[in-house]
Design an enzyme around this catalytic site. Sequence first.
Site, PDB file in Angstrom:
ATOM      1  N   ASP A  26       0.822  -1.121   0.090  1.00  0.00           N
ATOM      2  CA  ASP A  26       0.015  -0.033  -0.022  1.00  0.00           C
ATOM      3  C   ASP A  26       0.809   1.291   0.000  1.00  0.00           C
ATOM      4  OD1 ASP A  26       0.690  -1.110   2.480  1.00  0.00           O
ATOM      5  OD2 ASP A  26      -0.536   0.646   3.416  1.00  0.00           O
ATOM      6  N   TYR A 145      -0.866   1.131  14.864  1.00  0.00           N
ATOM      7  CA  TYR A 145       0.530   1.681  15.432  1.00  0.00           C
ATOM      8  C   TYR A 145       0.290   2.615  16.670  1.00  0.00           C
ATOM      9  CZ  TYR A 145       2.561   0.381  10.743  1.00  0.00           C
ATOM     10  OH  TYR A 145       2.956  -0.165   9.604  1.00  0.00           O
ATOM     11  N   LYS A 175      -2.142  -5.744  13.301  1.00  0.00           N
ATOM     12  CA  LYS A 175      -0.550  -5.534  13.013  1.00  0.00           C
ATOM     13  C   LYS A 175      -0.031  -4.525  13.736  1.00  0.00           C
ATOM     14  CE  LYS A 175       1.200  -3.056  10.283  1.00  0.00           C
ATOM     15  NZ  LYS A 175       1.270  -2.156   9.048  1.00  0.00           N
TER      16      LYS A 175
HETATM   17  C1  LIG Z   1       5.911   4.336   5.316  1.00  0.00           C
HETATM   18  C2  LIG Z   1       5.895   3.884   6.906  1.00  0.00           C
HETATM   19  O1  LIG Z   1       6.331   4.491   7.615  1.00  0.00           O
HETATM   20  C3  LIG Z   1       4.954   2.837   7.043  1.00  0.00           C
HETATM   21  O2  LIG Z   1       5.094   2.349   8.471  1.00  0.00           O
HETATM   22  C4  LIG Z   1       3.451   2.986   6.643  1.00  0.00           C
HETATM   23  O3  LIG Z   1       2.968   4.021   7.550  1.00  0.00           O
HETATM   24  C5  LIG Z   1       2.761   1.840   6.965  1.00  0.00           C
HETATM   25  C6  LIG Z   1       1.687   1.648   5.721  1.00  0.00           C
HETATM   26  N1  LIG Z   1       2.110   0.573   5.010  1.00  0.00           N
HETATM   27  C7  LIG Z   1       1.479   2.865   4.910  1.00  0.00           C
HETATM   28  O4  LIG Z   1       2.205   3.015   3.874  1.00  0.00           O
HETATM   29  O5  LIG Z   1       0.559   3.582   5.128  1.00  0.00           O
HETATM   30  O1  LIG Z   2       1.094  -1.713   5.312  1.00  0.00           O
HETATM   31  C1  LIG Z   2       2.094  -1.484   5.718  1.00  0.00           C
HETATM   32  C2  LIG Z   2       2.740  -2.628   6.550  1.00  0.00           C
HETATM   33  O2  LIG Z   2       1.779  -3.333   6.948  1.00  0.00           O
HETATM   34  C3  LIG Z   2       4.020  -2.792   7.031  1.00  0.00           C
HETATM   35  O3  LIG Z   2       4.876  -2.088   6.067  1.00  0.00           O
HETATM   36  P1  LIG Z   2       6.595  -2.166   6.345  1.00  0.00           P
HETATM   37  O4  LIG Z   2       7.240  -1.618   4.966  1.00  0.00           O
HETATM   38  O5  LIG Z   2       6.929  -3.549   6.581  1.00  0.00           O
HETATM   39  O6  LIG Z   2       6.847  -1.209   7.449  1.00  0.00           O
END
Ligand SMILES: CC(=O)[C@@H](O)[C@H](O)C[C@H](N)C(=O)O
Ligand SMILES: O=CC(=O)COP(=O)(O)O
EC number: 2.2.1.10
Length: 266
Positions: A26, A145, A175
Amino acid sequence: MNTDIGLSARLDRISTDGRYLIVPMDHGITLGPVTGLVDIESTIDGITRGGADAVLTHKGTAPRVHPNKNGKGYIVHVNGSTVIGPDENDKRLTGTVEDALRVGADAVSFHINVGSDYEPDQMTQLADLCSRAADFGVPVLAMSYARGPGIDEQDPEALAHAVRLAEEVGADVVKTAYSGDADSFGRVVEATRLPVVIAGGSRGTDRETVEMVRGTMDAGAAGVSMGRSIFQHENPEAITRAVSAVIHDDADVDTALERAGLGIEA
Ligand SMILES: CC(=O)[C@@H](O)[C@H](O)C[C@H](N)C(=O)O
Ligand SMILES: O=CC(=O)COP(=O)(O)O
């Protein structure tokens, strides 16, 4: 109609015997078209061959996911923000349960930053999403988070609070970030009855990645939702194979690295 059977059928599609190796992609909204996401088709093909149970994207990339996922599960993420916007913690809705079902998803996921200014709105949205998803027997993965001003994102107490919140509002899988060691992460896992999976964070060495996964499983967690450490790897199939060896076959770190054809040095 009883939707419990739909829920368990769909959970089975995104896991193997209750263990989860999810590869979230994502990040195209958050970070843009970074390494591994430009040619997302070949990344998905590699990671699913390597042993991933499910891939996760936003709904718009569904047509690029399905032909490449080798029969594995699919999760659609329904909120997002960018690193170039005013505040990355301010994730806004990008889809609904109905959107996800329309594009062939087995589950939905939603990101909440517990401790941020946006937590109240995100908590309400997550609770509403869980109610709506339950109507259809669709599992919800809460990416919960501990993030916000003054928050230590790896503090086990904050992480325990974040995962517990996810259970309280009705999620099915949660998660969160890894606290750094198996002992402290055990306290996070104990905080909820939900299956707990970890985010990988920014990419480390192969050994660091596999050690983190080993520590997570030793803490009693159910697996990973690991993005950048896998999709930014020069060989996503190999690193997935190593992570899968730990999650699905309970391998130790050296065995997992060797089985994947990766060096066992640091
Ligand atoms: C890019 C980041 O720091 C990730 O931890 C995202 O916040 C998590 C997530 N998969 C996203 O892209 O929204
Ligand atoms: O959607 C994002 C996650 O679940 C975690 O992404 P990361 O790049 O492993 O922190």
